[in-house]
Write a protein that holds these residues in place. Sequence first.
Motif, short mmCIF file in Angstrom:
data_model
loop_
_atom_site.label_atom_id
_atom_site.label_comp_id
_atom_site.label_asym_id
_atom_site.label_seq_id
_atom_site.Cartn_x
_atom_site.Cartn_y
_atom_site.Cartn_z
N LEU A 79 17.79 31.61 21.29
CA LEU A 79 17.96 31.06 19.94
C LEU A 79 19.34 30.43 19.78
N ALA A 80 20.35 31.05 20.35
CA ALA A 80 21.70 30.48 20.29
C ALA A 80 21.75 29.14 21.02
N LEU A 81 21.07 29.07 22.15
CA LEU A 81 21.00 27.81 22.89
C LEU A 81 20.31 26.74 22.06
N ALA A 82 19.18 27.09 21.46
CA ALA A 82 18.46 26.13 20.62
C ALA A 82 19.33 25.66 19.46
N ASP A 83 20.03 26.60 18.83
CA ASP A 83 20.92 26.25 17.72
C ASP A 83 22.00 25.27 18.18
N SER A 84 22.56 25.52 19.36
CA SER A 84 23.63 24.66 19.86
C SER A 84 23.15 23.24 20.13
N LEU A 85 21.84 23.10 20.38
CA LEU A 85 21.25 21.78 20.64
C LEU A 85 20.66 21.15 19.39
N GLY A 86 20.82 21.82 18.25
CA GLY A 86 20.28 21.30 17.01
C GLY A 86 18.77 21.41 16.91
N ILE A 87 18.19 22.37 17.61
CA ILE A 87 16.74 22.55 17.63
C ILE A 87 16.37 23.69 16.69
N ASP A 88 15.67 23.37 15.62
CA ASP A 88 15.28 24.39 14.66
C ASP A 88 13.98 25.07 15.07
N GLN A 89 12.97 24.27 15.43
CA GLN A 89 11.68 24.80 15.87
C GLN A 89 11.33 24.21 17.23
N PHE A 90 10.59 24.97 18.02
CA PHE A 90 10.28 24.52 19.37
C PHE A 90 9.01 25.17 19.86
N ALA A 91 8.34 24.46 20.78
CA ALA A 91 7.27 25.08 21.56
C ALA A 91 7.93 25.81 22.72
N TYR A 92 7.22 26.81 23.26
CA TYR A 92 7.84 27.65 24.29
C TYR A 92 6.81 28.04 25.34
N ALA A 93 7.22 27.93 26.61
CA ALA A 93 6.42 28.44 27.72
C ALA A 93 7.34 29.22 28.65
N GLY A 94 6.87 30.35 29.14
CA GLY A 94 7.70 31.16 30.03
C GLY A 94 6.87 31.90 31.05
N VAL A 95 7.49 32.13 32.20
CA VAL A 95 6.84 32.84 33.29
C VAL A 95 7.39 34.27 33.35
N SER A 96 6.50 35.25 33.40
CA SER A 96 6.87 36.65 33.59
C SER A 96 7.92 37.09 32.57
N LEU A 97 9.15 37.40 33.00
CA LEU A 97 10.20 37.79 32.06
C LEU A 97 10.45 36.69 31.04
N GLY A 98 10.44 35.43 31.50
CA GLY A 98 10.59 34.32 30.56
C GLY A 98 9.49 34.28 29.53
N GLY A 99 8.28 34.67 29.92
CA GLY A 99 7.17 34.76 28.98
C GLY A 99 7.37 35.89 27.99
N ALA A 100 7.89 37.01 28.47
CA ALA A 100 8.16 38.14 27.58
C ALA A 100 9.15 37.75 26.49
N VAL A 101 10.14 36.94 26.84
CA VAL A 101 11.10 36.44 25.85
C VAL A 101 10.36 35.60 24.80
N GLY A 102 9.45 34.75 25.27
CA GLY A 102 8.68 33.93 24.33
C GLY A 102 7.81 34.75 23.41
N LEU A 103 7.18 35.79 23.94
CA LEU A 103 6.34 36.65 23.11
C LEU A 103 7.18 37.38 22.08
N HIS A 104 8.37 37.83 22.48
CA HIS A 104 9.28 38.46 21.53
C HIS A 104 9.64 37.49 20.41
N LEU A 105 9.93 36.25 20.77
CA LEU A 105 10.28 35.26 19.75
C LEU A 105 9.12 35.04 18.79
N ALA A 106 7.89 34.97 19.31
CA ALA A 106 6.73 34.74 18.46
C ALA A 106 6.49 35.90 17.51
N VAL A 107 6.82 37.13 17.95
CA VAL A 107 6.64 38.31 17.11
C VAL A 107 7.75 38.44 16.08
#
Length: 379
Positions: A79-107
């Motif tokens: 989220l900090a990275l997205a904020d630094s890039l001026g991205i408020d909303q985004f689509a997300y895809a992640g593999v394994s641990l990266g996917g777990a991060v995405g699921l956490h964000l969605a929840v």
Amino acid sequence: MTTLSHGKLPHHRAEGPVTAPPLLLGPSLGTSSALWDKVAPELSVTHRVIRWDLPGHGGSPADLIGPGATIADLAALVLALADSLGIDQFAYAGVSLGGAVGLHLAVHHPERVTSLALVCSSAHFNGSKPWEERAETVRRDGLAALADAANSRWFTPGFTVPELVEDLRTADPGAYAACCDALAAYDLRDRLSSVSVPTLLIAGREDPATPPAHLREIADAVPGATLTEIPGASHLAPAERPEAVLAALRGHFDGYPPRGMEVRRQVLGDTHVDRAQARQTPFTARFQDFISRYAWGEIWTDPTLTRRERSMITLTALVAHGHYDELAMHVRAARRNGLTPEEIGAVLLQTAVYCGVPAANSAFAVAQRVLAEEDGAEA
């Protein structure tokens, strides 16, 4: 393509137009953003693709997290990275641990995620003990032994991507162990029903780490979720079966286009299409397939222009190049798309100015014949 680092933010790579919808791609434990090398460039045609590296992996600093880290800590970095890039909303895809991060964000941050895809991931990773033991081993012995055995965990027999194995070998052991701590504490099974964003699950059928049952568990619990299984893929499916992963992600994030043959029939009419199919031979079959998929399944279905507008453009282009047989077909299509004879005449009159009077003269003759035939048929 740009490769940037922002202090205490994760290292990332950005591809695609800055005005396109943003899509963040998360890596698997032990890999870098190179995991997406065969997929991200194609996704960047329609998205601003941001690939990020885990702490201590790829180009990310190792001290972004420490012992006892959680998935929430990794999600906060994203989220900090997205904020630094001026991205408020985004689509997300992640593999394994990266996917777990995405699921956490969605929840926990559903207002930030527009669409989610989990690739070879899970809502839990088989309890805390295996990850606690791995973290302890890595802190004591480093990553060499894990790197030596990576192929059997990541890929089907006989397949490898040396660059990804090298990513594991050169990752920071402390940061890798901290990621293991995060996986040890991770379990979102009781929150899956709260996920409200469109969700795609992609499973590698040969994946021993997160077998299809793990993805099916999510698909069964997340409202409206879709599950795709990829044969011949193990844990790092984007590297091993990039075409299949790309096709699934494109459909999910870009939307599945209407069927080309259906649109072709709507515009040109059943009689013409049936006649074209009856004349099809093995020699012309691939061309007919190309026309249905590309011209009718992609171009004519683009909602930017109406079918009326597309008919006017097509009539003009056909006159300009003297394709009068095709012009007759598209005069009929223009009527089917709602143009009146007067509007068709106005289009052809315009071509007299920009394509030449002789071309317009021939076009008027073709159109007059077609319109007269239609009037006769109606009578």
